[in-house]
Scaffold this active site. Structure first.
Site, PDB file in Angstrom:
ATOM      1  N   ASP A  27     -26.473  11.030 -29.288  1.00 37.34           N
ATOM      2  CA  ASP A  27     -26.395  10.073 -30.400  1.00 37.34           C
ATOM      3  C   ASP A  27     -27.693   9.273 -30.530  1.00 37.34           C
ATOM      4  OD1 ASP A  27     -25.162   8.860 -32.535  1.00 37.34           O
ATOM      5  OD2 ASP A  27     -23.980   7.465 -31.336  1.00 37.34           O
ATOM      6  N   ASN A  75     -18.706  14.476 -39.114  1.00 37.20           N
ATOM      7  CA  ASN A  75     -20.076  14.299 -39.605  1.00 37.20           C
ATOM      8  C   ASN A  75     -20.291  14.827 -41.024  1.00 37.20           C
ATOM      9  OD1 ASN A  75     -21.527  14.760 -36.304  1.00 37.20           O
ATOM     10  ND2 ASN A  75     -21.245  12.857 -37.414  1.00 37.20           N
TER      11      ASN A  75
HETATM   12  C1  IPE Z   1     -20.984  11.674 -32.365  1.00 33.64           C
HETATM   13  O1  IPE Z   1     -21.913  10.821 -32.941  1.00 33.64           O
HETATM   14  C2  IPE Z   1     -21.180  13.082 -32.880  1.00 33.64           C
HETATM   15  C3  IPE Z   1     -22.375  13.760 -32.395  1.00 33.64           C
HETATM   16  C4  IPE Z   1     -23.229  13.301 -31.518  1.00 33.64           C
HETATM   17  C5  IPE Z   1     -22.593  15.084 -32.929  1.00 33.64           C
HETATM   18  P1  IPE Z   1     -21.576   9.999 -34.270  1.00 33.64           P
HETATM   19  O2  IPE Z   1     -22.811   9.262 -34.625  1.00 33.64           O
HETATM   20  O3  IPE Z   1     -20.990  10.891 -35.296  1.00 33.64           O
HETATM   21  O4  IPE Z   1     -20.437   9.019 -33.748  1.00 33.64           O
HETATM   22  P2  IPE Z   1     -19.905   7.654 -34.341  1.00 33.64           P
HETATM   23  O5  IPE Z   1     -19.685   7.858 -35.810  1.00 33.64           O
HETATM   24  O6  IPE Z   1     -20.950   6.619 -34.082  1.00 33.64           O
HETATM   25  O7  IPE Z   1     -18.652   7.370 -33.572  1.00 33.64           O
HETATM   26  C1  IPE Z   2     -26.686  12.001 -33.567  1.00 35.02           C
HETATM   27  O1  IPE Z   2     -27.491  11.025 -34.127  1.00 35.02           O
HETATM   28  C2  IPE Z   2     -26.776  13.320 -34.304  1.00 35.02           C
HETATM   29  C3  IPE Z   2     -25.573  13.687 -35.057  1.00 35.02           C
HETATM   30  C4  IPE Z   2     -24.462  13.011 -35.095  1.00 35.02           C
HETATM   31  C5  IPE Z   2     -25.649  14.908 -35.829  1.00 35.02           C
HETATM   32  P1  IPE Z   2     -27.000  10.160 -35.369  1.00 35.02           P
HETATM   33  O2  IPE Z   2     -27.411  10.846 -36.614  1.00 35.02           O
HETATM   34  O3  IPE Z   2     -25.562   9.838 -35.257  1.00 35.02           O
HETATM   35  O4  IPE Z   2     -27.858   8.844 -35.160  1.00 35.02           O
HETATM   36  P2  IPE Z   2     -27.399   7.348 -35.385  1.00 35.02           P
HETATM   37  O5  IPE Z   2     -26.147   7.135 -34.583  1.00 35.02           O
HETATM   38  O6  IPE Z   2     -27.152   7.186 -36.856  1.00 35.02           O
HETATM   39  O7  IPE Z   2     -28.533   6.536 -34.884  1.00 35.02           O
HETATM   40 MG    MG Z   3     -24.513   8.331 -34.431  1.00 37.92          MG
END
Ligand code: IPE
Ligand code: IPE
Ligand code: MG
Length: 258
Positions: A27, A75
């Site tokens: 994340d 996502n």
């Molecule tokens: C979890 O991260 C999913 C992945 C790392 C692929 P998210 O960014 O989607 O999680 P939330 O929304 O903060 O819980």
């Molecule tokens: C994790 O990084 C990657 C995916 C969930 C695909 P994020 O895109 O969730 O990054 P933040 O949480 O917005 O910083």
């Molecule tokens: Mg995230």
């Protein structure tokens, strides 16, 4: 000759205290990019570079399984251009990693629902999985369009189908039956669950499989996760006392108190 300590910074951790299976909620790509004044997609691009590096490092360390949360079933709520870029990155990654996957003897598995993933991405994924089928090294489990609740729904549907066809009696259903119907059938559960970017939640990841995983959260965003952070996570795991509902391991307690 360099000492073993210098060549392998984890040489003081015996194999039985290392995690055999590491699962990572990667994340913070977006936040990392934002902090650098870059668009979110550049965070994903850097995140993909971290994936390449971590896979190699974990394989070199003799880790048996590395499970990476690449895309959750939630996502898809993100803007179409971000999703498109993630699909592009995924496809590029799956193609360009064929060499390293074969060189490192990795076995690849996809965890998640195939629906909604574009056919051209699935095709490349299947090709890589097929190519690596006879390998014997680390499992690289890619959670793509993955949701823990959805996985349980799929398992319940498959089990219910067997009950309806009378090939399974309800009384015969055990924890093993459920585990055998998950995307992770045949694979051992994660020992260590890592989450980057500081969030204290599991975000629908491996709900069944992490019941006794040790959780380690770092403030570092995924694009800045490096060898040092990986070692930090493994060291933190090695210092944990896993009880599985029992009593503390006396030997560990004695060592800690010395
Ligand atoms: C979890 O991260 C999913 C992945 C790392 C692929 P998210 O960014 O989607 O999680 P939330 O929304 O903060 O819980
Ligand atoms: C994790 O990084 C990657 C995916 C969930 C695909 P994020 O895109 O969730 O990054 P933040 O949480 O917005 O910083
Ligand atoms: Mg995230």
């Amino acid at each position: 000759m360099p000492s073993a300590e210098l060549t392998c910074p984890l040489s003081d951790i015996p194999p039985e205290r290392r995690p055999a299976h590491i699962a990572i909620i990667m994340d913070g790509n977006g936040r990392w990019a934002q902090r650098q004044g870059l668009p979110r997609i550049q965070g994903h691009e850097r995140g993909a570079a971290t994936v390449r590096q971590m896979t190699e490092l974990c394989s070199d360390l003799g880790i048996e399984q590395l499970t990476l949360y690449c895309l959750s079933s939630e996502n898809w709520k993100r803007p179409a251009d971000e999703i498109d870029f993630l699909m592009y990155l995924l496809q590029e990654y799956i193609i360009d990693q064929r060499g390293p996957i074969m060189k490192n003897n990795l076995r690849v598995r996809m965890l998640g629902r195939r629906e909604a993933i574009p056919n051209h991405v699935l095709h490349e994924l299947d090709t890589t999985i097929e190519l690596s089928r006879s390998n014997t090294g680390m499992w690289l489990n890619l959670a793509i369009n993955y949701g823990g609740r959805g996985e349980l729904v799929d398992a319940v549907r498959a089990i219910a189908g067997k009950v309806r066809r009378e090939t399974l009696e309800p009384e015969e259903i055990t924890e093993e039956t459920i585990a055998e119907h998950l995307y992770t059938a045949g694979l051992a559960d994660p020992d260590l669950l890592v989450r980057t970017a500081g969030e204290m939640r599991v975000s629908n990841f491996l709900l069944w499989q992490i019941s006794y995983a040790e959780i380690w959260v770092t403030e570092r965003c995924w694009p800045e996760f490096n060898e040092e952070t990986l070692h930090e996570a493994i060291r933190a795991y090695a210092a944990r006392d896993r009880r599985f509902g029992g009593l503390p391991d006396l030997e560990t307690q004695i060592t800690k108190n010395e």
